[in-house]
Write a protein that holds these residues in place. Structure first.
Motif, short mmCIF file in Angstrom:
data_model
loop_
_atom_site.label_atom_id
_atom_site.label_comp_id
_atom_site.label_asym_id
_atom_site.label_seq_id
_atom_site.Cartn_x
_atom_site.Cartn_y
_atom_site.Cartn_z
N GLY A 1 0.60 -0.99 -0.35
CA GLY A 1 -0.09 0.61 0.14
C GLY A 1 0.80 1.55 -0.05
O GLY A 1 0.66 2.19 -0.73
N SER A 2 1.96 1.31 0.50
CA SER A 2 2.96 2.80 0.57
C SER A 2 3.53 2.73 -0.77
O SER A 2 3.45 3.51 -1.14
CB SER A 2 3.69 2.01 1.64
OG SER A 2 3.30 2.20 3.26
N PHE A 3 4.16 1.34 -0.69
CA PHE A 3 4.58 1.84 -2.38
C PHE A 3 3.60 2.22 -3.31
O PHE A 3 4.06 3.04 -4.06
CB PHE A 3 5.39 0.72 -3.11
CG PHE A 3 6.60 0.22 -2.02
CD1 PHE A 3 7.66 1.13 -1.04
CD2 PHE A 3 6.92 -1.70 -1.45
CE1 PHE A 3 8.23 0.83 -0.14
CE2 PHE A 3 7.80 -1.49 -0.72
CZ PHE A 3 8.54 -0.47 -0.49
N ARG A 4 2.35 2.00 -3.51
CA ARG A 4 1.68 2.28 -4.45
C ARG A 4 1.35 3.32 -4.34
O ARG A 4 1.71 3.98 -5.31
CB ARG A 4 0.63 0.97 -5.16
CG ARG A 4 -0.60 1.50 -5.17
CD ARG A 4 -0.53 1.18 -7.31
NE ARG A 4 -0.94 1.50 -8.00
CZ ARG A 4 -2.47 0.76 -8.40
NH1 ARG A 4 -1.80 -0.65 -7.18
NH2 ARG A 4 -2.92 0.94 -8.87
N PHE A 5 1.35 4.07 -3.08
CA PHE A 5 0.64 5.04 -2.88
C PHE A 5 1.90 6.08 -3.56
O PHE A 5 1.53 7.17 -3.69
CB PHE A 5 0.25 5.17 -1.65
CG PHE A 5 -0.23 6.32 -1.06
CD1 PHE A 5 -1.66 6.44 -0.96
CD2 PHE A 5 0.53 8.55 -0.81
CE1 PHE A 5 -3.02 8.19 -0.40
CE2 PHE A 5 -1.06 9.21 -0.18
CZ PHE A 5 -1.75 8.96 -0.37
N LEU B 1 -0.49 -6.74 12.11
CA LEU B 1 0.96 -6.56 12.76
C LEU B 1 0.84 -5.84 13.78
O LEU B 1 0.77 -6.82 14.83
CB LEU B 1 1.79 -5.31 11.11
CG LEU B 1 2.19 -5.64 10.00
CD1 LEU B 1 3.15 -4.63 9.68
CD2 LEU B 1 3.04 -7.39 11.24
N THR B 2 0.00 -5.07 14.30
CA THR B 2 -0.20 -4.97 15.38
C THR B 2 -1.13 -6.25 16.13
O THR B 2 0.13 -6.76 17.17
CB THR B 2 -1.31 -3.92 15.66
OG1 THR B 2 -0.99 -3.00 15.24
CG2 THR B 2 -1.80 -3.01 17.34
N TYR B 3 -1.56 -6.52 15.89
CA TYR B 3 -2.35 -7.99 16.23
C TYR B 3 -1.18 -9.38 16.30
O TYR B 3 -1.53 -9.95 17.59
CB TYR B 3 -3.96 -8.56 15.52
CG TYR B 3 -4.68 -9.56 16.24
CD1 TYR B 3 -5.79 -9.22 16.86
CD2 TYR B 3 -4.32 -11.46 15.64
CE1 TYR B 3 -6.10 -10.32 17.92
CE2 TYR B 3 -4.97 -12.05 16.63
CZ TYR B 3 -5.96 -12.22 17.05
OH TYR B 3 -6.62 -12.92 18.24
N ALA B 4 -0.80 -8.82 15.17
CA ALA B 4 0.58 -10.42 15.39
C ALA B 4 0.86 -10.43 15.77
O ALA B 4 1.89 -11.40 16.99
CB ALA B 4 0.77 -10.33 13.67
N TRP B 5 1.40 -8.87 16.82
CA TRP B 5 3.24 -9.07 17.55
C TRP B 5 2.78 -8.93 19.33
O TRP B 5 3.22 -9.52 19.64
CB TRP B 5 3.80 -7.39 17.62
CG TRP B 5 4.21 -7.39 15.92
CD1 TRP B 5 5.15 -8.35 15.34
CD2 TRP B 5 4.71 -6.15 15.41
NE1 TRP B 5 5.45 -8.13 13.86
CE2 TRP B 5 5.44 -6.26 13.99
CE3 TRP B 5 5.06 -4.64 15.58
CZ2 TRP B 5 5.75 -5.23 13.57
CZ3 TRP B 5 4.98 -3.69 14.13
CH2 TRP B 5 5.60 -3.84 13.47
N ARG B 6 1.20 -8.75 19.05
CA ARG B 6 0.11 -8.59 20.65
C ARG B 6 0.33 -10.34 21.16
O ARG B 6 0.81 -10.78 21.65
CB ARG B 6 -0.89 -7.70 20.50
CG ARG B 6 -0.11 -6.45 21.23
CD ARG B 6 -1.76 -5.54 20.99
NE ARG B 6 -1.86 -4.15 21.10
CZ ARG B 6 -1.96 -3.12 21.28
NH1 ARG B 6 -3.70 -3.96 21.63
NH2 ARG B 6 -2.02 -2.11 21.37
N ILE C 1 -3.48 -0.01 3.88
CA ILE C 1 -2.18 0.62 4.77
C ILE C 1 -2.77 -0.06 6.18
O ILE C 1 -2.22 -0.25 6.81
CB ILE C 1 -2.03 2.00 4.09
CG1 ILE C 1 -0.96 1.84 2.91
CG2 ILE C 1 -0.52 2.19 6.00
CD1 ILE C 1 -0.31 3.48 2.70
N VAL C 2 -4.14 1.00 6.71
CA VAL C 2 -4.61 0.42 7.87
C VAL C 2 -5.12 -0.48 8.35
O VAL C 2 -4.71 -1.23 9.02
CB VAL C 2 -5.97 1.31 7.56
CG1 VAL C 2 -7.37 1.49 9.05
CG2 VAL C 2 -5.92 2.66 7.06
N ALA C 3 -5.65 -1.55 7.30
CA ALA C 3 -5.94 -2.99 6.94
C ALA C 3 -4.12 -3.57 8.01
O ALA C 3 -4.08 -4.71 9.51
CB ALA C 3 -6.21 -3.54 6.30
#
Length: 272
Positions: free
Chosen positions: A215-219, A257-262, A250-252
């Motif tokens: 998402g970041s690269f495409r943006f 990632l937040t869920y995965a790390w927690r 990007i938001v998703a």
């Protein structure tokens, strides 16, 4: 203009009798083969239950999802109402028109029956697919360059390319190659290196990182990519449809990632 680079590549790779094979079609084949092989090898390294039969099942489900989702995504996101007036042309795949964002949604939908049939957890399949997808993106963007489509904005940079035709006589950013480099090569290297860890990183990590980075690269590339003529710029004359569709990714990705790390849950489907 004398020093400009000219794109004079033939989009047709070869012709046999009445049949012509285009580089774009070859890119799809190479992308699926490369992604499938990498998924299989990574699953074996992670010691997951992933047989050749499971690979074929996943590939079939995902290919159908990518093709249908990519086409329907283009119709809905980029058609600007044209296909609602000409519904039969929705099936005119030979005229081109595929959306990555639609293809991604189709692939995610295709992963549901693939997970049920193979009994490999859905999110583990998503992590595996995230590693292989950049291969298809690389070949696809290179094929876009060969086809002389999805070109960038006019530029005076020394690497500007004259595409001719609808792109006009001025040099333009080869945005297809920018995307091939970022969404393809760079994204592949990052995810592949992270996937080398055994035991693998927490479930959802690679999938979330894929969403954020793509998402970041495409943006970013959209700032130098010419927007689709039928849509132009949105919202004040600077935002493109590609950027608008990339923000939710990007938001998703950040949420995943937040869920995965927690939670730090292990990948599922290990060989018992």
């Amino acid at each position: 203009m004398l020093d400009a680079l000219y794109q004079m590549l033939d989009p047709v790779a070869f012709t046999v009798g009445p049949f012509s094979v285009r580089w774009y079609g070859i890119a799809y084949v190479l992308g699926f083969l490369g992604a499938g092989a990498l998924m299989y090898l990574t699953a074996r390294r992670w010691k997951l239950r992933f047989s050749e039969e499971a690979l074929l099942t996943v590939a079939l489900c995902v290919i159908v999802g990518v093709v249908l989702g990519g086409r329907l995504g283009y119709v809905l996101f980029y058609g600007n109402g044209y296909y609602f007036q000409h519904p039969l042309e929705i099936l005119a795949f030979n005229q081109g028109g595929m959306s990555f964002h639609g293809g991604l949604l189709g692939a995610l939908a295709g992963g549901i029956p693939a997970a049920l049939i193979t009994r490999i957890p859905y999110l583990t399949l998503a992590d595996l697919a995230s590693i292989g997808t950049p291969i298809g993106l690389f070949f696809g963007r290179c094929a876009n360059f060969v086809n002389g489509e999805l070109w960038g904005a006019v530029t005076d940079a020394p690497w500007g390319v004259v595409f001719g035709g609808a792109a006009g006589p001025l040099p333009r950013h080869p945005s297809q190659l920018y995307e091939a480099l970022l969404e393809g090569l760079v994204l592949f290297v990052v995810l592949y290196l992270l996937s080398r860890k055994v035991p693998p990183r927490p479930r959802r990590t690679l999938f979330g990182l894929f969403l954020v980075l793509y998402g970041s690269f495409r943006f970013l590339v959209e700032f130098v990519r010419q927007p689709d003529a039928q849509l132009g710029y949105l919202w004040g004359g600077w935002l493109t449809m590609g950027q608008l569709l990339s923000v939710p990714l990007i938001v998703a990705g950040v949420v995943v990632l937040t869920y995965a790390w927690r939670k730090r849950l292990p990948e599922q489907g290990l060989v018992e």
